[in-house]
Scaffold this motif. Structure first.
Motif, short mmCIF file in Angstrom:
data_model
loop_
_atom_site.label_atom_id
_atom_site.label_comp_id
_atom_site.label_asym_id
_atom_site.label_seq_id
_atom_site.Cartn_x
_atom_site.Cartn_y
_atom_site.Cartn_z
N HIS A 208 0.78 -1.25 0.00
CA HIS A 208 0.00 0.00 0.00
C HIS A 208 0.81 1.29 0.00
O HIS A 208 0.26 2.35 -0.30
CB HIS A 208 -0.95 0.02 1.20
N THR B 79 4.15 3.73 -1.17
CA THR B 79 5.11 3.87 -2.28
C THR B 79 6.52 3.48 -1.82
O THR B 79 7.00 3.99 -0.79
CB THR B 79 5.14 5.34 -2.76
N ASP C 272 -0.40 14.66 -2.80
CA ASP C 272 -0.60 13.20 -2.87
C ASP C 272 -2.05 12.93 -2.50
O ASP C 272 -2.47 13.18 -1.37
CB ASP C 272 0.36 12.50 -1.89
N GLY D 147 -4.74 10.62 -1.36
CA GLY D 147 -4.75 9.35 -0.64
C GLY D 147 -3.34 9.12 -0.09
O GLY D 147 -2.62 8.21 -0.54
N GLU E 245 -5.88 12.59 3.11
CA GLU E 245 -6.15 11.19 3.47
C GLU E 245 -7.44 11.14 4.29
O GLU E 245 -7.65 11.96 5.17
CB GLU E 245 -4.96 10.66 4.29
N ARG F 30 -8.49 8.61 6.30
CA ARG F 30 -8.41 7.90 7.59
C ARG F 30 -7.69 8.80 8.61
O ARG F 30 -6.47 9.03 8.48
CB ARG F 30 -7.68 6.58 7.44
N SER G 140 -10.91 14.58 1.81
CA SER G 140 -10.99 13.92 0.52
C SER G 140 -10.77 14.97 -0.57
O SER G 140 -10.69 16.17 -0.29
CB SER G 140 -12.36 13.25 0.39
N PRO H 178 -5.14 5.13 -5.45
CA PRO H 178 -5.67 5.30 -4.09
C PRO H 178 -7.00 4.58 -3.83
O PRO H 178 -7.30 4.30 -2.66
CB PRO H 178 -5.86 6.82 -3.95
N ASP I 53 -15.24 7.81 -6.60
CA ASP I 53 -13.97 8.49 -6.31
C ASP I 53 -13.13 8.67 -7.58
O ASP I 53 -12.47 9.71 -7.76
CB ASP I 53 -13.16 7.69 -5.27
C1 LIG Z 1 -2.39 2.85 -2.03
S1 LIG Z 1 -2.45 3.86 -0.54
C2 LIG Z 1 -1.21 5.06 -1.01
C3 LIG Z 1 -0.62 5.81 0.14
C4 LIG Z 1 0.38 6.89 -0.21
N1 LIG Z 1 -0.05 7.68 -1.33
C5 LIG Z 1 1.73 6.29 -0.52
O1 LIG Z 1 2.00 6.11 -1.71
O2 LIG Z 1 2.51 6.00 0.38
C6 LIG Z 1 -4.00 4.72 -0.81
C7 LIG Z 1 -4.48 5.59 0.34
O3 LIG Z 1 -5.57 6.36 -0.14
C8 LIG Z 1 -6.52 6.53 0.88
N2 LIG Z 1 -7.81 6.86 0.26
C9 LIG Z 1 -8.58 6.04 -0.48
N3 LIG Z 1 -9.69 6.68 -0.91
C10 LIG Z 1 -9.62 7.95 -0.42
C11 LIG Z 1 -10.45 9.10 -0.52
N4 LIG Z 1 -11.60 9.08 -1.21
N5 LIG Z 1 -10.08 10.23 0.10
C12 LIG Z 1 -8.92 10.26 0.82
N6 LIG Z 1 -8.07 9.22 0.95
C13 LIG Z 1 -8.41 8.07 0.33
C14 LIG Z 1 -6.49 5.19 1.61
O4 LIG Z 1 -6.98 5.31 2.93
C15 LIG Z 1 -5.00 4.83 1.56
O5 LIG Z 1 -4.36 5.31 2.70
#
Ligand SMILES: C[S@@+](CC[C@H](N)C(=O)[O-])C[C@H]1O[C@@H](n2cnc3c(N)ncnc32)[C@H](O)[C@@H]1O
Length: 234
Positions: free
Chosen positions: A59, A61, A83, A85, A107, A109, A133, A150, A176
């Motif tokens: 999950h 990068t 960034d 998400g 983010e 969460r 968001s 994301p 989304d």
């Molecule tokens: C694949 S992880 C990437 C994390 C970070 N960008 C990295 O590369 O280290 C995707 C993240 O997007 C967040 N996410 C998913 N849908 C989202 C939304 N609608 N709004 C905000 N965050 C979101 C998830 O909770 C998760 O933490």
């Protein structure tokens, strides 16, 4: 809809368990990144609590990718990069250390935002981590946008979810993705977008693919142009 594992890209092996935690001076890691020295993911991830560290291989990068992407997005000094998400902040933290960019992460969460802010303090870097968001943001406030797939978690089976603190489902995935496409479409000309393993949607028509390269997965660099030959688009 394709499977989330494929959307998220290559799965690296999980970190092996450590016998005990030792306090670390993480500012040395930031300094090494600033000097252009790469850090092993396993070492960098020690900045995070064990529970979210385990999610890193799927999950978050990889450090090498985050460094590369931060350079691809920072084409002017102090470029404002976002960034979407941002998770526990891994991309943003590495980008803030390895480039001159002013970095924002959004983010949904709340506890991830808390972890990310704590990690930024440990690392000694300045990142604007926001809880929310994409709807909460103005695309004109950024020169560059990063997307590491994301929304793919919405398509995963429940045992592969990061946790149960947000509602995840296929309807949300599509909504989304569409919101993101609209966000990108309304961004100013010149906006750069870098995707790592895609974002599940289509780049709006005004974007031209500038580069595509492999770095532990596929990185694409898109630039919004006021006019472009249709052959340059994909
Ligand atoms: C694949 S992880 C990437 C994390 C970070 N960008 C990295 O590369 O280290 C995707 C993240 O997007 C967040 N996410 C998913 N849908 C989202 C939304 N609608 N709004 C905000 N965050 C979101 C998830 O909770 C998760 O933490």
């Amino acid at each position: 809809v394709s499977r989330p594992a494929a959307l998220l890209g290559p799965r690296r092996g999980p970190p092996s368990p450590r016998r005990r935690e030792t306090p670390r001076d993480f500012s040395a890691i930031a300094e090494r990144l600033r000097r252009g020295v790469l850090i092993f993911d396993r070492r960098f991830d020690e900045i995070f609590p064990v529970a979210v560290r385990r999610a890193s291989c799927v999950h978050w990068t990889p450090v090498e990718v985050a460094v590369r992407v931060s350079h691809l997005l920072t084409v002017v000094p102090s470029a404002r990069i976002l960034d979407i998400g941002s998770g526990v902040g891994k991309f943003c933290l590495v980008a803030a250390a390895a480039s001159t960019a002013r970095v924002t992460g959004i983010e949904h969460r709340t506890h991830f935002v808390d972890i990310a802010r704590d990690a930024a303090t440990k690392l000694g870097v300045d990142v604007d981590f926001r809880r929310g968001s994409i709807e909460d943001l103005d695309p004109a406030a950024f020169d560059g946008i990063y997307l590491f797939n994301p929304f793919a978690e919405n398509l995963a089976s429940p045992e592969d979810h990061l946790d149960k603190t947000v509602e995840l489902n296929e309807t949300r995935f599509h909504s989304d993705v569409e919101t993101t496409e609209r966000f990108l479409a309304s961004a100013p000309y010149g906006t750069r977008v870098v995707t790592y393993c895609g974002f599940g949607g289509q780049m709006p028509g005004a974007y031209v693919l500038e580069r595509r390269e492999r770095c532990a997965g596929i990185i694409e660099v898109w630039v919004k142009r006021s006019s472009a030959p249709s052959s340059a688009r994909r």
